[in-house]
Motif scaffolding. Structure first.
Motif, PDB file in Angstrom:
ATOM      1  N   ASP A  35      43.452 -30.420 -12.308  1.00  0.00           N
ATOM      2  CA  ASP A  35      42.915 -31.516 -11.512  1.00  0.00           C
ATOM      3  C   ASP A  35      43.993 -32.523 -11.135  1.00  0.00           C
ATOM      4  O   ASP A  35      43.957 -33.110 -10.061  1.00  0.00           O
ATOM      5  CB  ASP A  35      41.788 -32.228 -12.270  1.00  0.00           C
ATOM      6  CG  ASP A  35      40.534 -31.381 -12.321  1.00  0.00           C
ATOM      7  OD1 ASP A  35      40.379 -30.632 -13.296  1.00  0.00           O
ATOM      8  OD2 ASP A  35      39.732 -31.439 -11.375  1.00  0.00           O
ATOM      9  N   CYS A  36      44.930 -32.734 -12.053  1.00  0.00           N
ATOM     10  CA  CYS A  36      46.032 -33.644 -11.810  1.00  0.00           C
ATOM     11  C   CYS A  36      47.337 -32.985 -12.250  1.00  0.00           C
ATOM     12  O   CYS A  36      47.323 -32.075 -13.083  1.00  0.00           O
ATOM     13  CB  CYS A  36      45.885 -34.934 -12.635  1.00  0.00           C
ATOM     14  SG  CYS A  36      44.458 -35.936 -12.215  1.00  0.00           S
TER      15      CYS A  36
ATOM     16  N   ALA B 217      39.483 -38.622 -13.595  1.00  0.00           N
ATOM     17  CA  ALA B 217      38.451 -38.573 -14.635  1.00  0.00           C
ATOM     18  C   ALA B 217      38.507 -37.248 -15.380  1.00  0.00           C
ATOM     19  O   ALA B 217      38.412 -37.205 -16.611  1.00  0.00           O
ATOM     20  CB  ALA B 217      37.061 -38.765 -14.017  1.00  0.00           C
ATOM     21  N   ALA B 218      38.677 -36.166 -14.628  1.00  0.00           N
ATOM     22  CA  ALA B 218      38.701 -34.830 -15.241  1.00  0.00           C
ATOM     23  C   ALA B 218      39.897 -34.647 -16.164  1.00  0.00           C
ATOM     24  O   ALA B 218      39.894 -33.756 -17.016  1.00  0.00           O
ATOM     25  CB  ALA B 218      38.706 -33.761 -14.157  1.00  0.00           C
TER      26      ALA B 218
ATOM     27  N   VAL C 116      37.056 -30.136 -15.960  1.00  0.00           N
ATOM     28  CA  VAL C 116      37.328 -29.979 -14.526  1.00  0.00           C
ATOM     29  C   VAL C 116      36.321 -30.846 -13.796  1.00  0.00           C
ATOM     30  O   VAL C 116      35.226 -31.097 -14.319  1.00  0.00           O
ATOM     31  CB  VAL C 116      37.197 -28.486 -14.120  1.00  0.00           C
ATOM     32  CG1 VAL C 116      35.742 -28.007 -14.187  1.00  0.00           C
ATOM     33  CG2 VAL C 116      37.772 -28.201 -12.731  1.00  0.00           C
ATOM     34  N   ASP C 117      36.670 -31.330 -12.622  1.00  0.00           N
ATOM     35  CA  ASP C 117      35.631 -32.063 -11.888  1.00  0.00           C
ATOM     36  C   ASP C 117      34.911 -31.095 -10.957  1.00  0.00           C
ATOM     37  O   ASP C 117      35.482 -30.143 -10.442  1.00  0.00           O
ATOM     38  CB  ASP C 117      36.188 -33.308 -11.181  1.00  0.00           C
ATOM     39  CG  ASP C 117      36.692 -33.049  -9.780  1.00  0.00           C
ATOM     40  OD1 ASP C 117      37.468 -32.098  -9.611  1.00  0.00           O
ATOM     41  OD2 ASP C 117      36.320 -33.805  -8.873  1.00  0.00           O
TER      42      ASP C 117
ATOM     43  N   GLU D  79      30.671 -34.460 -10.657  1.00  0.00           N
ATOM     44  CA  GLU D  79      30.399 -34.607 -12.087  1.00  0.00           C
ATOM     45  C   GLU D  79      31.553 -33.942 -12.853  1.00  0.00           C
ATOM     46  O   GLU D  79      32.424 -33.303 -12.255  1.00  0.00           O
ATOM     47  CB  GLU D  79      29.067 -33.933 -12.437  1.00  0.00           C
ATOM     48  CG  GLU D  79      27.850 -34.573 -11.774  1.00  0.00           C
ATOM     49  CD  GLU D  79      27.587 -36.007 -12.249  1.00  0.00           C
ATOM     50  OE1 GLU D  79      28.176 -36.429 -13.272  1.00  0.00           O
ATOM     51  OE2 GLU D  79      26.800 -36.704 -11.589  1.00  0.00           O
ATOM     52  N   LEU D  80      31.571 -34.106 -14.166  1.00  0.00           N
ATOM     53  CA  LEU D  80      32.559 -33.413 -14.993  1.00  0.00           C
ATOM     54  C   LEU D  80      31.904 -32.214 -15.668  1.00  0.00           C
ATOM     55  O   LEU D  80      30.832 -32.335 -16.254  1.00  0.00           O
ATOM     56  CB  LEU D  80      33.122 -34.336 -16.079  1.00  0.00           C
ATOM     57  CG  LEU D  80      33.939 -35.531 -15.618  1.00  0.00           C
ATOM     58  CD1 LEU D  80      34.610 -36.207 -16.825  1.00  0.00           C
ATOM     59  CD2 LEU D  80      34.994 -35.137 -14.587  1.00  0.00           C
ATOM     60  N   ALA D  81      32.547 -31.065 -15.570  1.00  0.00           N
ATOM     61  CA  ALA D  81      32.206 -29.911 -16.401  1.00  0.00           C
ATOM     62  C   ALA D  81      33.273 -29.840 -17.480  1.00  0.00           C
ATOM     63  O   ALA D  81      34.464 -29.981 -17.181  1.00  0.00           O
ATOM     64  CB  ALA D  81      32.191 -28.634 -15.569  1.00  0.00           C
ATOM     65  N   PHE D  82      32.845 -29.659 -18.717  1.00  0.00           N
ATOM     66  CA  PHE D  82      33.851 -29.641 -19.795  1.00  0.00           C
ATOM     67  C   PHE D  82      33.349 -28.808 -20.962  1.00  0.00           C
ATOM     68  O   PHE D  82      32.169 -28.444 -21.037  1.00  0.00           O
ATOM     69  CB  PHE D  82      34.208 -31.057 -20.237  1.00  0.00           C
ATOM     70  CG  PHE D  82      33.065 -31.873 -20.775  1.00  0.00           C
ATOM     71  CD1 PHE D  82      32.201 -32.554 -19.925  1.00  0.00           C
ATOM     72  CD2 PHE D  82      32.852 -31.971 -22.148  1.00  0.00           C
ATOM     73  CE1 PHE D  82      31.140 -33.310 -20.427  1.00  0.00           C
ATOM     74  CE2 PHE D  82      31.802 -32.728 -22.665  1.00  0.00           C
ATOM     75  CZ  PHE D  82      30.937 -33.395 -21.790  1.00  0.00           C
ATOM     76  N   THR D  83      34.269 -28.482 -21.834  1.00  0.00           N
ATOM     77  CA  THR D  83      33.928 -27.716 -23.034  1.00  0.00           C
ATOM     78  C   THR D  83      34.356 -28.501 -24.266  1.00  0.00           C
ATOM     79  O   THR D  83      35.251 -29.342 -24.200  1.00  0.00           O
ATOM     80  CB  THR D  83      34.637 -26.354 -23.032  1.00  0.00           C
ATOM     81  OG1 THR D  83      36.061 -26.571 -23.067  1.00  0.00           O
ATOM     82  CG2 THR D  83      34.279 -25.523 -21.804  1.00  0.00           C
ATOM     83  N   ALA D  84      33.687 -28.197 -25.374  1.00  0.00           N
ATOM     84  CA  ALA D  84      34.052 -28.831 -26.650  1.00  0.00           C
ATOM     85  C   ALA D  84      33.600 -27.900 -27.771  1.00  0.00           C
ATOM     86  O   ALA D  84      32.604 -27.166 -27.612  1.00  0.00           O
ATOM     87  CB  ALA D  84      33.383 -30.205 -26.785  1.00  0.00           C
ATOM     88  N   PRO D  85      34.310 -27.886 -28.890  1.00  0.00           N
ATOM     89  CA  PRO D  85      33.885 -27.050 -30.015  1.00  0.00           C
ATOM     90  C   PRO D  85      32.468 -27.425 -30.439  1.00  0.00           C
ATOM     91  O   PRO D  85      32.042 -28.576 -30.290  1.00  0.00           O
ATOM     92  CB  PRO D  85      34.883 -27.397 -31.127  1.00  0.00           C
ATOM     93  CG  PRO D  85      36.059 -27.994 -30.418  1.00  0.00           C
ATOM     94  CD  PRO D  85      35.515 -28.660 -29.193  1.00  0.00           C
TER      95      PRO D  85
END
Lengths: 317, 317
Positions: A25-26, B72-73, B205-206, B259-265
């Motif tokens: 993204d950046c 933001a992403a 990622v956005d 929006e933000l798509a993201f992952t987390a444990p």
């Protein structure tokens, strides 16, 4: 070929100094401790900044060169750039040539493409450049003082000459036109000169919209005026073949020169010439800063000339 | 009004954090010691990124918002931006509105316009944004691991719904259309959420080209696959009135969501919800990262759906 294939194929190279380059993204960059960032952005539009018949390789060169010219005018060392590109269609021949010209100039100045955008649309090239400069050492438009000498690098007017030939207003023999067109399409940003002038020049600007107009930015921001020896403006052998009135016009307000106009105290004359020699670029004193606002144009005999010369304005020309 | 008057009138405000703002060859910025720079550039073209009937104020907002969404992403704190603008003509009403929307969003996130360019040409807006992020803490697309939960912020699909109404393919009651159009034209970059997710999210990622396509960037760069509960994608009340097939399509591949798509444990579930609460944005788990490449789409009953959803590509749509 789609947008992401296009970016991958033509514009993605491994990151060098960047912490993270093209593809997220950046981009991420770790600035050098103690340095300031110099940032500039220029947008090029077909028919305004280049003709439709320009070779793609030269367009790639020019798009980056005009941005680097802004860093040169600040005395900054270029580091990286972003590229946003609107394209009417995906044309492999165009993109290959464009990327080749772009990266050749980038490599010559050891800078890297770190990100950007591609989209469909009328052809438009927007580059943002990043350079570094030690705090307090950037060359600004605001530092000219009465008594300073006014200099310009290289020569002025060839790009305008090429444009007028393309417009059909003038003619040149083929070899002459090739040379003038090279000046218009392959400007050389004066980065080494700008860096060498740090601590020497009192102000600087890059000559993109015509010498008189760009010098005007220095005069305005410095609150001073100028006296110019019009017939002492450096010009190429090509230009010297034109009528004196055209030589003056193209030199004073031609546009697209991408030389540096700068000022320095009279006492710095030797230092200016040493900086020019170090950078491998000729610089010529063309006038003197005066306390009185406005510009006095003098011919070779010291006679005052009427100032009938405009500056290029994208919404007026 | 000429180019320089235009810049002065609409786009010049006193520098705040910048060492030097609009008005010289370059802007100057002193980076915060020990921080990395996050840099992103987006170009907006009429008919591609906005419709010709958009209110100028909303266009000013959106042009900056889509760039801030990239920061933001990455979890970066925005600091500054440049604006390059090609305009068919100088239209005071347009410029006043555009600048108002642009600066309202800039002020809301405490960032400043430090430079740019204006030129005549087909309407084109190119913004480059700069943010800061502590070294090693930027959210990247490459960090997703098998077993991680997949989240998305806010809701998806309203912008696409507005577009389809504008295209005449769907209809909505006036108030519903106003709400959908607001989502399309006034996206809110999830900066607070991105920053709150530093150290918690494994990738981000956005969502600009459609959820499935943008999640695909995470999967590709992380070398993983995903299982998605399609009917669990967060959607507005507006979207819930549509046929299920349209809800899925607009949610999975609508585009322009920001929006933000993201992952987390899985172990970070509480931390993710705390970050969302801190940022004041809902986040919804919509699936799980798997080691097998590719995407498995499941409906509410756990049945596998065929993946017929594309991603927005500027050279294919």
């Amino acid at each position: 070929m789609g947008e992401f294939d296009l970016i991958k194929r033509y514009f993605t190279r491994p990151a060098r100094r960047a912490v993270l380059g093209v593809g997220d993204d950046c981009a991420l960059w770790a600035p050098t401790a103690g340095q300031q960032w110099a940032i500039s952005s220029d947008m090029l539009v077909e028919g305004r900044h280049f003709v439709s018949t320009v070779a793609p390789e030269r367009l790639g060169h020019k798009a980056l060169a005009v941005n680097l010219s802004d860093l040169a005018a600040c005395g900054a060392t270029p580091r990286a750039f972003t590229l946003a590109l609107a394209l009417p269609r995906v044309d492999a021949g165009f993109l290959e040539g464009f990327a080749r010209g772009l990266f050749a100039l980038a490599d010559a100045h050891d800078i890297e493409l770190i990100g950007g955008d591609t989209t469909a649309g009328p052809l438009n090239i927007c580059i943002t450049v990043f350079g570094e400069v030690p705090p307090g050492q950037a060359l600004l438009r605001s530092g000219a003082r009465a008594g300073d000498a006014i200099y310009v690098s290289g020569s002025l007017g060839d790009a305008r000459l090429a444009l007028e030939v393309l417009r059909g207003a003038l003619s040149l023999p083929g070899s002459g036109f090739d040379a003038a067109r090279l000046a218009m399409e392959m400007p050389q940003p004066r980065l080494a000169l700008g860096q060498a002038l740090r601590g020497i020049a009192s102000s600087a600007v890059d000559v993109s919209d015509g010498f008189l107009g760009d010098l005007g930015h220095i005069l305005h921001r410095s609150g001073v005026g100028a006296r110019l020896q019009v017939d002492g403006l450096p010009r190429s052998a090509l230009l010297a073949g034109l009528a004196p009135a055209l030589q003056r016009q193209f030199g004073l307000s031609g546009g697209d020169d991408y030389e540096l106009a700068f000022t320095a105290p009279a006492s710095a004359r030797d230092a200016v010439q040493a900086a020019a020699a170090q950078a491998g670029v000729a610089v010529t004193q063309v006038g003197t800063i005066e306390a009185d606002p406005g510009v006095r144009l003098l011919d070779a005999r010291g006679q005052v000339l009427p100032n009938v010369y405009g500056s290029f304005d994208h919404f007026k020309s």
